[in-house]
Write a protein that holds these residues in place. Structure first.
Motif, mmCIF file in Angstrom:
data_model
loop_
_atom_site.group_PDB
_atom_site.id
_atom_site.type_symbol
_atom_site.label_atom_id
_atom_site.label_comp_id
_atom_site.label_asym_id
_atom_site.label_seq_id
_atom_site.Cartn_x
_atom_site.Cartn_y
_atom_site.Cartn_z
ATOM 1 N N ASN A 397 -28.812 -10.653 26.268
ATOM 2 C CA ASN A 397 -29.402 -10.339 24.965
ATOM 3 C C ASN A 397 -28.676 -9.184 24.287
ATOM 4 O OD1 ASN A 397 -31.337 -12.354 25.119
ATOM 5 N ND2 ASN A 397 -32.836 -11.036 26.161
ATOM 6 N N GLU A 398 -28.257 -8.207 25.103
ATOM 7 C CA GLU A 398 -27.528 -7.058 24.551
ATOM 8 C C GLU A 398 -26.209 -7.508 23.917
ATOM 9 O OE1 GLU A 398 -26.502 -2.471 25.946
ATOM 10 O OE2 GLU A 398 -27.257 -3.911 27.412
ATOM 11 N N VAL A 399 -25.544 -8.468 24.540
ATOM 12 C CA VAL A 399 -24.304 -9.021 23.980
ATOM 13 C C VAL A 399 -24.608 -9.774 22.684
ATOM 14 C CG1 VAL A 399 -22.462 -10.723 24.327
ATOM 15 C CG2 VAL A 399 -23.071 -9.147 26.184
ATOM 16 N N LYS A 400 -25.679 -10.539 22.670
ATOM 17 C CA LYS A 400 -26.033 -11.356 21.493
ATOM 18 C C LYS A 400 -26.274 -10.505 20.251
ATOM 19 C CE LYS A 400 -28.157 -15.277 23.901
ATOM 20 N NZ LYS A 400 -29.456 -15.897 24.282
ATOM 21 N N VAL A 401 -26.830 -9.300 20.429
ATOM 22 C CA VAL A 401 -27.208 -8.490 19.256
ATOM 23 C C VAL A 401 -26.102 -7.511 18.821
ATOM 24 C CG1 VAL A 401 -29.658 -8.661 19.805
ATOM 25 C CG2 VAL A 401 -28.361 -6.690 20.646
ATOM 26 N N ILE A 529 -22.904 -9.204 34.380
ATOM 27 C CA ILE A 529 -22.449 -7.891 34.840
ATOM 28 C C ILE A 529 -23.338 -6.788 34.284
ATOM 29 C CG2 ILE A 529 -20.546 -6.240 34.699
ATOM 30 C CD1 ILE A 529 -18.809 -8.977 34.562
ATOM 31 N N LYS A 530 -23.763 -5.917 35.191
ATOM 32 C CA LYS A 530 -24.657 -4.812 34.822
ATOM 33 C C LYS A 530 -24.298 -3.593 35.664
ATOM 34 C CE LYS A 530 -29.169 -5.611 34.470
ATOM 35 N NZ LYS A 530 -30.603 -5.781 34.837
ATOM 36 N N ARG A 531 -24.337 -2.404 35.054
ATOM 37 C CA ARG A 531 -24.102 -1.174 35.815
ATOM 38 C C ARG A 531 -25.367 -0.809 36.580
ATOM 39 N NH1 ARG A 531 -23.096 5.109 34.151
ATOM 40 N NH2 ARG A 531 -25.260 4.846 33.500
ATOM 41 N N ILE A 576 -18.016 -12.426 28.878
ATOM 42 C CA ILE A 576 -17.844 -11.613 30.097
ATOM 43 C C ILE A 576 -17.271 -10.244 29.731
ATOM 44 C CG2 ILE A 576 -16.739 -11.485 32.373
ATOM 45 C CD1 ILE A 576 -16.451 -14.561 32.269
ATOM 46 N N ALA A 577 -16.280 -10.240 28.813
ATOM 47 C CA ALA A 577 -15.634 -8.981 28.405
ATOM 48 C C ALA A 577 -16.641 -8.031 27.764
ATOM 49 C CB ALA A 577 -14.495 -9.278 27.438
ATOM 50 N N TYR A 578 -17.529 -8.553 26.919
ATOM 51 C CA TYR A 578 -18.528 -7.698 26.275
ATOM 52 C C TYR A 578 -19.528 -7.154 27.299
ATOM 53 C CZ TYR A 578 -16.879 -9.346 21.697
ATOM 54 O OH TYR A 578 -16.112 -9.620 20.589
ATOM 55 N N GLN A 579 -19.882 -7.975 28.284
ATOM 56 C CA GLN A 579 -20.793 -7.492 29.334
ATOM 57 C C GLN A 579 -20.160 -6.305 30.071
ATOM 58 O OE1 GLN A 579 -21.987 -10.607 32.017
ATOM 59 N NE2 GLN A 579 -23.142 -11.725 30.475
#
Length: 758
Positions: A397-401, A529-531, A576-579
């Motif tokens: 969702n974070e990538v989508k917005v 991918i998440k920190r 993937i790159a944005y994540q």
């Protein structure tokens, strides 16, 4: 009956035997005879593994002590005079070309390195000069064929093709291209004649250059070369092998030439099937069908592969790898700690041999859909698509917005740099390093002990902190202006990040050759991918606490992490790159909060995954790759200085995209390319600060103060003195500590002398 083939096999060895052998020879710990005997055993093992897995077209001469382009230089006598004049034997001349040579009054730099097409493998760039007599010189291709023959394995020797060799070479402008076409053609005919004398049945000539954008001149030269090579009746059957893309510019010409077989890539070659459908394929030729991916580690989808084979089954087919298996790890058998639930989705080089064998069996079986091997394979493919373990909706969702303003810093560079100079208060020509310091055997042992549970986290932390304290002291003694913490806690600039980001799998022994004796262990992007938590901040904050000088926070950028990992195949690379970019952004902001004023976000591999076709560069890659970098740092304060580093890249044709990255300082590999990149930056009015590498860190030679001064003065002539940084080409991880310290001392001393002069 369909047969199976490999284009090439990993030469590194299951336990990196080749690396250890070559390094032992270079340290004078073993003799040339011992090196050759042990290398021979390694080759024999590789040939037998392939034969035991039913491979019918097995390659020889795909083995190399360092690089196959370098092997080709030796084979056809394309050895620059400066190396011949060293008076060394053939093997030591070979290594001098690869690594440089420094002894007594003899001091020669190594040949330049570049990336091999769109891979992380590096090749040595041939230098073709007028005084060269291009002719048959070496004998490796012949004795390796005979070595295999002696143990009962009939191989197809492989050879980098003359057009690819020529197009990847450095040729000075005053020299005639046509002359080299003629000389190379003659030399290759000599090689072919000798192979004929030995009774060789097949020769694989690799021309990956054919999948790039070809000019009319390229096509003319290709036809000229191969009409000459193929004009005489020969027992030798030549397979023209391509990979990494499709042959849309030259497909019909290939059909007209008298090749025994043509190898096409059906993994990355998006138009190859379309070309066959439109123009057909020769009934008197064999089509080598590249279906098993030589660049990624996921299990082959047998349905997809058999569907392709069924569309072209009227032709004579050989089921092949898409490219050499050089680009994937050796075997899953070495992965004792990776959970079975993950391993079932993977195939390394040895496992890909089994896939070739099973594809052959299934393709020859009219009822393959009822075959247990097919059913099991399709079950695994289905399970992977539905696996929810690493699916994070919040990340998606974070990538989508993400919005357009999320890719740009609020203040312009001109505003930022004024404030940054006030805060940092650095002298003219500030000196620094790219990041890593030499990683000794002792450091690697400590990391291994910690991972194996032989020491606890407190003991490990104390050891790493001691190394950081020591390297800060060394840098202060050298009097560098901007310091680094040395990266002793990191195995690799990408693998380390994969260990701390969810969605990655880390292997024990998934080594892949990057160049020469340098291996990398790419992590596997298995899911979203998440920190998990901050993982560089404590080390870097500790280092900053030890010095009053500014210290760089060292991070790897999202595109380099993506390009130096094995990516998942069920999600667009852009997403993937944005994540990854959003995960790195969190680390950037935590470093800033910790008081770190300079943060370097390396994008060493930005150019690496440019599409083969130039028309696809911007829309299919650069647009989102640059944004992924920018999302990491758009939130930082204007006083925080953002650096990035790029190595082994030619930026001439993507300079506008480099400018749009909007990094405050860019450090680049420049020493091995004679600073030519600086002309490009100047011609394109590059307005940010730059740090051109002033010496090659991949060579053990130590430049003297006078040599540094010559290089730095050339840099000053080409650029605004007030926007220049002085640094090595790349990180110092692979160098011996004594070499690194001597070189840095000379670098800093030369800058101090120049500051006085100006």
């Amino acid at each position: 009956m369909v047969k199976i083939s490999t284009i090439g096999f990993p030469r590194i060895g299951e336990k990196r035997e080749l690396k250890k052998l070559v390094e032992s020879y270079l340290k004078n710990e073993i003799s040339q005879n011992e090196l050759e005997l042990k290398a021979k055993k390694l080759k024999e093992r590789h040939w037998k593994i392939q034969k035991n897995n039913g491979i019918e077209f097995i390659s020889s001469n795909d083995f190399s002590y360092y690089d196959t382009m370098l092997d080709t230089m030796i084979l056809i006598n394309a050895i620059p005079t400066q190396y011949k004049e060293l008076g060394l034997n053939e093997l030591d001349t070979y290594f001098a070309m690869a690594k440089g040579y420094q002894s007594g009054n003899k001091d020669v730099k190594a040949l330049a390195m570049k990336k091999w097409f769109n891979t992380n493998y590096h090749y040595l760039v041939p230098e073709l000069k007028k005084d060269m007599e291009i002719k048959l010189n070496g004998n490796k291709i012949f004795y390796e064929y005979l070595e295999a023959k002696k143990i009962g394995v009939d191989t197809k020797p492989v050879l980098i093709g003359p057009l690819t060799f020529l197009k990847l070479s450095k040729i000075s402008s005053e020299e005639s291209y046509d002359e080299y076409v003629q000389m190379l053609t003659s030399a290759y005919i000599e090689v072919i004649d000798k192979l004929n004398e030995l009774g060789v049945e097949y020769l694989q000539i690799e021309e990956p250059i054919l999948v790039t954008d070809l000019t009319e001149e390229d096509i003319k030269n290709f036809k000229l070369i191969y009409n000459e090579i193929l004009k005489d009746e020969s027992k030798l059957k030549i397979i023209l092998q391509t990979y990494f893309g499709d042959v849309r510019d030259i497909y019909r010409e290939l059909l007209d030439l008298n090749f025994y077989g043509i190898g096409l890539d059906f993994v990355e070659g998006e138009k190859n099937l379309e070309l066959i459908d439109k123009y057909g394929f020769s009934e008197n030729k064999t089509l080598f069908v590249g279906l098993v991916n030589g660049k990624n580690i996921w299990k082959n989808d047998y349905k997809k592969s058999i569907d392709i084979l069924n569309k072209i089954k009227k032709y004579t087919l050989v089921i092949n790898t898409s490219c050499s298996l050089l680009h994937v790890p050796y075997t899953l058998k070495s992965e004792t700690k990776l959970a079975k639930k993950y391993k079932r989705y993977l195939a390394f080089a040895e496992e890909k041999l089994k896939e070739l064998e099973e594809l052959k069996e299934l393709f020859c079986d009219e009822n393959y859909k009822e075959n247990s091997k097919f059913i099991q394979n399709q079950g695994i493919i289905k399970d992977k698509k539905e696996l929810a373990e690493f699916q994070f909706e919040d990340v998606r969702n974070e990538v989508k917005v993400l919005k357009e303003e999320d890719f740009n810093r609020k203040e312009k560079f001109e505003e930022r740099i004024i404030k940054q100079k006030e805060v940092l208060n650095l002298p003219k020509l500030p000196t620094t390093t790219i990041g890593s310091f030499p990683q000794t055997v002792e450091i690697r042992k400590i990391r291994r002990k910690y991972k194996n549970g032989d020491i606890n986290s407190k003991e490990y932390e104390m050891y790493i902190k001691e190394k950081i304290k020591n390297v800060i002291q060394i840098q202060e003694e050298i009097d560098l202006d901007v310091l680094v913490h040395g990266e002793f806690e990191r195995t690799d600039m990408v693998e380390y990040f994969g260990e701390y980001l969810e969605g990655f799998l880390i292997t024990e022994n998934g080594w892949v050759q990057s160049y020469g004796t340098r291996g990398v262990k790419p992590p596997i992007i298995f899911g979203d991918i998440k920190r998990k938590k901050a993982f560089t901040v404590d080390w870097i904050s500790y280092a900053q606490s030890l010095t009053k000088k500014p210290l760089k926070g060292m991070l790897t950028g999202p595109i380099t992490i993506l390009n130096w990992s094995f990516p998942r195949e069920d999600l667009p690379l852009e997403e993937i790159a944005y994540q990854i970019g959003l995960a790195i952004q969190e680390e950037v902001l935590d470093l800033e909060r910790a008081g770190i004023k300079i943060i370097q976000i390396d994008e060493a591999a930005l150019r690496e995954k440019l599409p083969i076709r130039k028309k696809d560069w911007k829309e299919k890659y650069l647009d989102w790759a640059i944004k992924a970098f920018k999302v990491t740092n758009f939130k930082v304060d204007l006083k925080t200085q953002i650096h990035t580093h790029m190595c082994y890249s030619e930026f001439e044709d993507i300079i506008s995209e480099i400018k749009s990255m909007d990094a405050d300082v860019i450090t680049i590999e420049a020493a091995k390319s004679d600073l030519s990149m600086l002309d490009v930056l100047a011609e394109n009015n590059y307005d940010k600060e730059i740090g051109p590498g002033v010496y090659d860190i991949h060579s053990p030679r130590v430049p003297g103060i006078d040599e540094f001064k010559i290089v730095i003065k050339k840099i000053i002539e080409k650029n605004d003195l007030n926007k220049l940084w002085i640094n090595p080409d790349c990180g110092l991880k692979t160098r011996a500590e004594s070499e690194a310290i001597k070189s840095l001392k000379n670098m800093v001393a030369s800058v101090k002398e120049i500051r006085k002069e100006i």
